[in-house]
Design a protein around this motif. Structure first.
Motif, mmCIF file in Angstrom:
data_model
loop_
_atom_site.group_PDB
_atom_site.id
_atom_site.type_symbol
_atom_site.label_atom_id
_atom_site.label_comp_id
_atom_site.label_asym_id
_atom_site.label_seq_id
_atom_site.Cartn_x
_atom_site.Cartn_y
_atom_site.Cartn_z
ATOM 1 N N GLU A 234 3.287 10.622 -6.279
ATOM 2 C CA GLU A 234 4.423 11.240 -6.947
ATOM 3 C C GLU A 234 4.345 11.209 -8.470
ATOM 4 O OE1 GLU A 234 6.756 12.926 -5.322
ATOM 5 O OE2 GLU A 234 5.882 12.400 -3.392
ATOM 6 N N ALA A 235 3.750 10.169 -9.024
ATOM 7 C CA ALA A 235 3.768 10.013 -10.482
ATOM 8 C C ALA A 235 2.379 9.967 -11.107
ATOM 9 C CB ALA A 235 4.552 8.758 -10.863
ATOM 10 N N GLY A 236 1.340 9.894 -10.301
ATOM 11 C CA GLY A 236 -0.012 9.962 -10.833
ATOM 12 C C GLY A 236 -0.702 8.621 -11.007
ATOM 13 N N TYR A 237 -1.942 8.725 -11.422
ATOM 14 C CA TYR A 237 -2.813 7.557 -11.541
ATOM 15 C C TYR A 237 -2.288 6.531 -12.535
ATOM 16 C CZ TYR A 237 -6.743 4.643 -12.781
ATOM 17 O OH TYR A 237 -7.530 3.556 -13.040
ATOM 18 N N THR A 238 -1.743 6.978 -13.647
ATOM 19 C CA THR A 238 -1.292 6.048 -14.679
ATOM 20 C C THR A 238 -0.182 5.146 -14.146
ATOM 21 O OG1 THR A 238 -1.900 7.607 -16.405
ATOM 22 C CG2 THR A 238 -0.363 5.867 -17.020
ATOM 23 N N MET A 239 0.749 5.711 -13.412
ATOM 24 C CA MET A 239 1.825 4.895 -12.845
ATOM 25 C C MET A 239 1.302 3.980 -11.738
ATOM 26 S SD MET A 239 4.534 5.195 -14.555
ATOM 27 C CE MET A 239 5.673 4.381 -13.450
ATOM 28 N N ARG B 233 0.834 -1.202 0.000
ATOM 29 C CA ARG B 233 0.000 0.000 0.000
ATOM 30 C C ARG B 233 0.875 1.261 0.000
ATOM 31 N NH1 ARG B 233 -2.522 -0.597 4.675
ATOM 32 N NH2 ARG B 233 -4.041 -2.009 3.782
ATOM 33 N N VAL B 234 1.951 1.245 0.789
ATOM 34 C CA VAL B 234 2.868 2.391 0.825
ATOM 35 C C VAL B 234 3.528 2.586 -0.531
ATOM 36 C CG1 VAL B 234 5.061 3.219 1.779
ATOM 37 C CG2 VAL B 234 3.292 2.333 3.297
ATOM 38 N N LEU B 235 4.003 1.498 -1.133
ATOM 39 C CA LEU B 235 4.639 1.606 -2.446
ATOM 40 C C LEU B 235 3.674 2.173 -3.476
ATOM 41 C CD1 LEU B 235 6.567 -1.798 -2.531
ATOM 42 C CD2 LEU B 235 7.551 0.487 -2.183
ATOM 43 N N ARG B 236 2.468 1.622 -3.516
ATOM 44 C CA ARG B 236 1.473 2.063 -4.494
ATOM 45 C C ARG B 236 1.048 3.502 -4.252
ATOM 46 N NH1 ARG B 236 -3.359 3.302 -5.658
ATOM 47 N NH2 ARG B 236 -4.342 2.613 -7.582
ATOM 48 N N ALA B 237 0.809 3.854 -2.987
ATOM 49 C CA ALA B 237 0.370 5.213 -2.659
ATOM 50 C C ALA B 237 1.449 6.233 -3.012
ATOM 51 C CB ALA B 237 0.012 5.313 -1.178
ATOM 52 N N THR B 238 2.698 5.886 -2.779
ATOM 53 C CA THR B 238 3.785 6.809 -3.113
ATOM 54 C C THR B 238 3.865 7.007 -4.614
ATOM 55 O OG1 THR B 238 5.002 6.158 -1.143
ATOM 56 C CG2 THR B 238 6.255 7.241 -2.894
#
Length: 182
Positions: free
Chosen positions: A65-70, A56-61
């Motif tokens: 930082e990089a937006g929905y697409t990333m 969850r932390v990895l995905r949320a970051t």
């Protein structure tokens, strides 16, 4: 943004790996240490809940930082790993694998979550010093693989995807706000 995701090709970092070296062993060591620490403090189900917190932390970051697409790319990587695990089990057994239910949080789940959230943040720090986002990609893959191992199979994607998104709360004025555990 460059602190969490290394997107600046010209960034000079003091501890950059030499050409041809990978930071993946560092990510593997971070995760291995976290798994051992969490296993001492809780059950396998608690470790699984902690791994979900780390993912969850990895995905949320990535999303922040990089937006929905990333973030969708991270989701696709996790989902692909679940699919690969299911296809492997199908090939070996000849039977369609059943989805493993996500465990309920136990008494050691909070400690495991804190351990894996810290491990995920460490992996993001390693990623900031890499030439590319390889350590981040490796972290997502390794956390997911370890989750599959802890669960003994792949969970249903929808239930895992719901766990990977930060919960939303409703503010008194009716506006949705993000709730974080930090």
């Amino acid at each position: 943004m460059n602190e969490a995701l290394n997107t600046d090709a010209g960034a000079d970092a003091p501890n950059m790996p030499h050409e041809g070296e990978s930071l993946s062993p560092v990510v593997a060591a971070i995760l291995g240490t976290a798994v051992a620490a969490a296993a001492k403090r809780g059950s396998g189900d608690d470790v699984a809940r902690g791994l979900i917190a780390g993912l969850r932390v990895l995905r949320a970051t990535v999303e922040e930082e990089a937006g929905y697409t990333m973030a969708a790319a991270v989701d696709n990587a996790i989902r692909t790993r679940l699919l690969a695990d299911n296809l492997s089990r199908l090939r070996v057994s000849g039977e369609k694998p059943k989805a493993i239910p996500l465990p309920d949080p136990g008494p050691g789940a909070s400690a495991a979550a804190a351990i894996f959230e810290s491990a995920a943040e460490s992996c993001l720090t390693v990623n900031a010093h890499a030439e590319d986002n390889g350590p981040l990609e490796h972290a997502v893959f390794a956390f997911t693989a370890q989750l599959l191992q802890q669960l003994g199979g792949a969970p249903e994607w929808r239930s895992l995807a719901g766990e990977l998104r930060r919960p939303m709360a409703v503010a008194p004025d009716g506006e949705e706000i993000e709730v974080t555990l930090h």
